[in-house]
Every structure is written in C-alpha cells, then in structure tokens.
Motif scaffolding. Structure first.
Motif, PDB file in Angstrom:
ATOM      1  N   THR A  31       0.841  -1.195   0.000  1.00  8.36           N
ATOM      2  CA  THR A  31       0.000   0.000   0.000  1.00  8.36           C
ATOM      3  C   THR A  31       0.874   1.242   0.000  1.00  8.36           C
ATOM      4  N   LEU A  32       0.512   2.208  -0.837  1.00  4.57           N
ATOM      5  CA  LEU A  32       1.225   3.481  -0.904  1.00  4.57           C
ATOM      6  C   LEU A  32       0.270   4.599  -0.502  1.00  4.57           C
ATOM      7  N   ILE A  33       0.660   5.379   0.494  1.00  2.01           N
ATOM      8  CA  ILE A  33      -0.161   6.497   0.964  1.00  2.01           C
ATOM      9  C   ILE A  33       0.608   7.787   0.710  1.00  2.01           C
ATOM     10  N   PHE A  34       0.043   8.638  -0.120  1.00  3.05           N
ATOM     11  CA  PHE A  34       0.695   9.891  -0.492  1.00  3.05           C
ATOM     12  C   PHE A  34       0.058  11.036   0.287  1.00  3.05           C
ATOM     13  N   LEU A  35       0.886  11.869   0.898  1.00  9.34           N
ATOM     14  CA  LEU A  35       0.407  12.902   1.810  1.00  9.34           C
ATOM     15  C   LEU A  35       0.072  14.238   1.148  1.00  9.34           C
ATOM     16  N   GLY A  36       0.167  14.307  -0.188  1.00 14.87           N
ATOM     17  CA  GLY A  36      -0.276  15.524  -0.852  1.00 14.87           C
ATOM     18  C   GLY A  36       0.838  16.442  -1.312  1.00 14.87           C
TER      19      GLY A  36
END
Length: 243
Positions: A31-36
């Motif tokens: 899973t990849l979570i990008f913070l913006g």
C-alpha cells in the motif's frame, strides 16, 4: 508480507519520485499512501499526476489532498486561486498542465476531485496533509481547508511535555485521538533536518522537496526511511520554489 509506505510532499519532481519508488520497490500487495502537494515547484507537475494514476493501477494507493493540490484543482476547474499561488510554484504547474490534451486534462481534474482529505487505517493511524484543529478529529473539522493548511498540530507535538502520559487528562485530545499521525506540509528543513521528524506520535514526512530537500518515504510499521536525491540536483537548470 505486504507493507505500507507513506510518501511526503512531491511538488512536481517526477524524477525524484520515480527514483524514490524504485528504491522502495513496492510489490503488488503493498500500500502506498501519499500525503499531498503533488504539484507546484518543479516543472513536471502534470507528469507527476500521470505517474500517480499509473501507480494506482498497480498498487493500493491513497492520495491525500494538499494545499497546493487544492489550488491546482481550483484552477483546473476554471476558478483562479489566490494570487499567491502563482508565486508559490503555480506558474510552473500551469505550464506543465497546458501541455495536456483536453481529454488528459479532464482525467487529471477527476483525479484531483477524488483525492481524500484524510485517511485512517485499520490500526488507528491518521494520514493527513497538514493537521486539524477539532478535538474530535478531522472528520469533525468545521473548516475543511484546515486539513491541508493547519500547522498547529505539528507545533503542538513539537512543544509537548513528553513526561505527560497519554492517559492523562492533561494530554492533548488531538494527539490522543490516534495511535500515530502522519503529516507533510511543514518542511523539516525549517528545523535544520534532512530526514523525517517524529514528535510524540506525529511523523512529519515533508523533507523539503519543493526547496533544497528530498522526497521521503517511510514504512509505517518498521519506520525504515527511503529518500530521493536532493531534488535540485535532478533539475539543475530550475529553481523550484527557491526563487
């Protein structure tokens, strides 16, 4: 075993982002979570969005909206953001998006429209671009832009008396709401640091990619860190937001 990676602010630096993803080498089950803050700064903002859309087809991805993304989204929808946007990287973003066909531009706009304001995983970890002010958590934030503009949560974490236990009445409710909180927005380079910082249970993953720093990623379980090269070395003829 699958892993979850959180990635900090990107600011149009496609070369650095690709380099970082290659270092992480995520599998299909990761899973990849990008913070913006995908845009504004270096010259490849539209290209970053195209790359993220491709990553989304290969992995489980969560895309959090940053303040620069909110500005760009407004512009894509025909509403000119405040004047400061142009001075803070918007000019390079406009040039990048103007290369797109009408069909590509529509798909990019839809991508912005579907960004999340925050994400909470099954382990009670919050991922948000900037922070929040409500003691009841980001879902109760009355002024949505605070989720991608607030700096007070990070300032609170930095100023915390770490001798106060989490179960104390004196422990701030905003910090007690979640097991861990992952943010971007405020570059750690402001504090003379080059790697992600942790204060109490808040992890700041913005390592100054818009300026003279890098893009960083962290495995949220092991806390292992990966970083790109200094972004400016990958765009030697550009200034990013250093102008």
């Amino acid at each position: 075993m699958s892993a979850t990676y959180v990635i900090g602010d990107i600011h149009g630096a496609l070369k650095a982002l690709k380099q970082l993803v290659e270092k992480i080498a995520p599998t299909e089950t990761d899973t990849l979570i990008f913070l913006g803050d995908y845009v504004d700064g270096w010259s490849e903002s539209a290209e970053v969005i195209s790359y993220l859309m491709e990553l989304d087809k290969q992995h489980t991805c969560y895309f959090i909206k940053g303040n620069h993304d909110a500005w760009c989204e407004s512009w894509l929808m025909g509403i000119m953001p405040e004047e400061s946007w142009v001075r803070n990287g918007g000019l390079a973003t406009i040039a990048s998006f103007n290369k797109l066909s009408p069909e590509q531009r529509l798909r990019h706009t839809e991508f912005f429209n579907h960004m999340r304001l925050f994400y909470i995983d099954a382990q009670g970890r919050l991922f948000v671009h900037a922070g929040y002010t409500s003691t009841h958590g980001p879902a109760k934030e009355r002024f949505e832009p605070m989720l991608y503009w607030d700096r007070s949560l990070w300032e609170l974490a930095l100023a915390m008396d770490t001798s106060i236990p989490p179960d104390s009445d004196r422990y701030p409710k905003r910090l007690a709401n979640f097991k861990e909180i992952y943010i971007g927005h405020t570059p750690v380079t402001n504090y003379g640091q080059t790697r992600p910082m942790t204060a109490v249970n808040v992890h700041n993953i913005d390592t100054g990619a818009a300026f003279k720093g890098r893009i960083s990623a962290m495995n949220v379980d092991t806390k292992e860190i990966w970083q790109s090269d200094v972004v400016q070395t990958l765009y030697p003829n550009e200034k990013g937001r250093n102008a």
